[in-house]
Design a protein around this motif. Sequence first.
Motif, PDB file in Angstrom:
ATOM      1  N   SER A  22       0.861  -1.178   0.000  1.00  0.00           N
ATOM      2  CA  SER A  22       0.000   0.000   0.000  1.00  0.00           C
ATOM      3  C   SER A  22       0.900   1.232   0.000  1.00  0.00           C
ATOM      4  O   SER A  22       2.097   1.154   0.291  1.00  0.00           O
ATOM      5  N   VAL A  23       0.328   2.359  -0.305  1.00  0.00           N
ATOM      6  CA  VAL A  23       1.107   3.597  -0.316  1.00  0.00           C
ATOM      7  C   VAL A  23       1.684   3.864   1.072  1.00  0.00           C
ATOM      8  O   VAL A  23       2.807   4.353   1.212  1.00  0.00           O
ATOM      9  N   PHE A  24       0.954   3.497   2.121  1.00  0.00           N
ATOM     10  CA  PHE A  24       1.428   3.726   3.481  1.00  0.00           C
ATOM     11  C   PHE A  24       2.585   2.778   3.824  1.00  0.00           C
ATOM     12  O   PHE A  24       3.566   3.186   4.449  1.00  0.00           O
ATOM     13  N   GLU A  25       2.481   1.535   3.400  1.00  0.00           N
ATOM     14  CA  GLU A  25       3.590   0.594   3.614  1.00  0.00           C
ATOM     15  C   GLU A  25       4.824   1.028   2.842  1.00  0.00           C
ATOM     16  O   GLU A  25       5.945   0.928   3.330  1.00  0.00           O
ATOM     17  N   SER A  26       4.617   1.503   1.622  1.00  0.00           N
ATOM     18  CA  SER A  26       5.737   2.005   0.824  1.00  0.00           C
ATOM     19  C   SER A  26       6.415   3.180   1.521  1.00  0.00           C
ATOM     20  O   SER A  26       7.646   3.269   1.562  1.00  0.00           O
ATOM     21  N   ALA A  27       5.625   4.073   2.080  1.00  0.00           N
ATOM     22  CA  ALA A  27       6.181   5.234   2.777  1.00  0.00           C
ATOM     23  C   ALA A  27       7.022   4.803   3.974  1.00  0.00           C
ATOM     24  O   ALA A  27       8.129   5.316   4.181  1.00  0.00           O
ATOM     25  N   LYS A  28       6.542   3.859   4.748  1.00  0.00           N
ATOM     26  CA  LYS A  28       7.299   3.377   5.914  1.00  0.00           C
ATOM     27  C   LYS A  28       8.589   2.699   5.467  1.00  0.00           C
ATOM     28  O   LYS A  28       9.644   2.894   6.074  1.00  0.00           O
ATOM     29  N   HIS A  29       8.500   1.932   4.408  1.00  0.00           N
ATOM     30  CA  HIS A  29       9.679   1.232   3.900  1.00  0.00           C
ATOM     31  C   HIS A  29      10.727   2.229   3.411  1.00  0.00           C
ATOM     32  O   HIS A  29      11.912   2.120   3.750  1.00  0.00           O
ATOM     33  N   VAL A  30      10.315   3.186   2.620  1.00  0.00           N
ATOM     34  CA  VAL A  30      11.246   4.176   2.078  1.00  0.00           C
ATOM     35  C   VAL A  30      11.816   5.041   3.211  1.00  0.00           C
ATOM     36  O   VAL A  30      13.003   5.385   3.192  1.00  0.00           O
ATOM     37  N   TYR A  31      11.009   5.355   4.207  1.00  0.00           N
ATOM     38  CA  TYR A  31      11.515   6.085   5.374  1.00  0.00           C
ATOM     39  C   TYR A  31      12.669   5.312   6.005  1.00  0.00           C
ATOM     40  O   TYR A  31      13.735   5.872   6.289  1.00  0.00           O
ATOM     41  N   ALA A  32      12.472   4.008   6.185  1.00  0.00           N
ATOM     42  CA  ALA A  32      13.502   3.168   6.796  1.00  0.00           C
ATOM     43  C   ALA A  32      14.754   3.083   5.925  1.00  0.00           C
ATOM     44  O   ALA A  32      15.879   3.104   6.438  1.00  0.00           O
ATOM     45  N   VAL A  33      14.580   3.006   4.618  1.00  0.00           N
ATOM     46  CA  VAL A  33      15.722   2.954   3.692  1.00  0.00           C
ATOM     47  C   VAL A  33      16.539   4.242   3.796  1.00  0.00           C
ATOM     48  O   VAL A  33      17.767   4.204   3.919  1.00  0.00           O
ATOM     49  N   MET A  34      15.868   5.376   3.772  1.00  0.00           N
ATOM     50  CA  MET A  34      16.579   6.658   3.852  1.00  0.00           C
ATOM     51  C   MET A  34      17.251   6.812   5.219  1.00  0.00           C
ATOM     52  O   MET A  34      18.383   7.301   5.301  1.00  0.00           O
ATOM     53  N   ASP A  35      16.568   6.393   6.257  1.00  0.00           N
ATOM     54  CA  ASP A  35      17.122   6.484   7.605  1.00  0.00           C
ATOM     55  C   ASP A  35      18.373   5.617   7.736  1.00  0.00           C
ATOM     56  O   ASP A  35      19.387   6.050   8.287  1.00  0.00           O
ATOM     57  N   LEU A  36      18.324   4.400   7.203  1.00  0.00           N
ATOM     58  CA  LEU A  36      19.479   3.508   7.266  1.00  0.00           C
ATOM     59  C   LEU A  36      20.671   4.118   6.530  1.00  0.00           C
ATOM     60  O   LEU A  36      21.802   4.078   7.010  1.00  0.00           O
ATOM     61  N   ARG A  37      20.432   4.697   5.365  1.00  0.00           N
ATOM     62  CA  ARG A  37      21.545   5.286   4.606  1.00  0.00           C
ATOM     63  C   ARG A  37      22.183   6.444   5.370  1.00  0.00           C
ATOM     64  O   ARG A  37      23.396   6.582   5.403  1.00  0.00           O
ATOM     65  N   GLN A  38      21.351   7.268   5.997  1.00  0.00           N
ATOM     66  CA  GLN A  38      21.905   8.380   6.773  1.00  0.00           C
ATOM     67  C   GLN A  38      22.638   7.871   8.017  1.00  0.00           C
ATOM     68  O   GLN A  38      23.700   8.392   8.372  1.00  0.00           O
ATOM     69  N   ASN A  39      22.105   6.844   8.647  1.00  0.00           N
ATOM     70  CA  ASN A  39      22.776   6.268   9.809  1.00  0.00           C
ATOM     71  C   ASN A  39      24.072   5.576   9.411  1.00  0.00           C
ATOM     72  O   ASN A  39      25.046   5.586  10.164  1.00  0.00           O
ATOM     73  N   LEU A  40      24.104   4.979   8.226  1.00  0.00           N
ATOM     74  CA  LEU A  40      25.338   4.375   7.713  1.00  0.00           C
ATOM     75  C   LEU A  40      26.421   5.448   7.580  1.00  0.00           C
ATOM     76  O   LEU A  40      27.561   5.252   8.017  1.00  0.00           O
ATOM     77  N   LEU A  41      26.070   6.578   7.006  1.00  0.00           N
ATOM     78  CA  LEU A  41      27.035   7.661   6.851  1.00  0.00           C
ATOM     79  C   LEU A  41      27.512   8.177   8.209  1.00  0.00           C
ATOM     80  O   LEU A  41      28.700   8.446   8.400  1.00  0.00           O
ATOM     81  N   SER A  42      26.603   8.277   9.141  1.00  0.00           N
ATOM     82  CA  SER A  42      26.964   8.717  10.488  1.00  0.00           C
ATOM     83  C   SER A  42      27.917   7.724  11.154  1.00  0.00           C
ATOM     84  O   SER A  42      28.904   8.114  11.788  1.00  0.00           O
TER      85      SER A  42
END
Length: 163
Positions: A22-42
């Motif tokens: 669903s669009v809401f599941e996609s949003a949560k998934h993409v949020y987690a992907v972006m968060d992981l990438r930023q945390n990886l850089l940190s």
Amino acid sequence: MRILIALSFIGLSTAAHSAARSVFESAKHVYAVMDLRQNLLSECAKQDPANTGKYNAETTRYRQRTKVLSEKVRQLIVAEVPSTPPEQSIGVIAKWSESESRRNLNFQLQPQHRAQFMQKCSYIIDPDNRPRSNAAKAQHNQIMGLPEDEWPADVRVINAWKP
């Protein structure tokens, strides 16, 4: 209510490769992907303090490149349960994402995986050495890409959503 939200987030991690979200599941998934990438850089900056400035610059570039998508994702997370205050909706997904991200990074930092983690960090800040690494496009996208590179269907669904 919180239990239901938490269970839906847990389901998100187990349904990460399902065909249609669903669009809401996609949003949560993409949020987690972006968060992981930023945390990886940190985490790279913590593990390689001599190059902190390079990692911070890459984080800034990534945030700029994902700014519009990030805002749309936040709107969707808030819109899923309109009766819940926005800061609570974002807080729940942020807490879950941080926990998952930390678990992922802790795994990558275990002694048997640490060298590979540091190779990812080097790959990020040293574009001149990327061709020599022979990274496949999928590997490159996982380390350097944007969500639309790795999860195009999810991003298309999010971008098509109208508030």
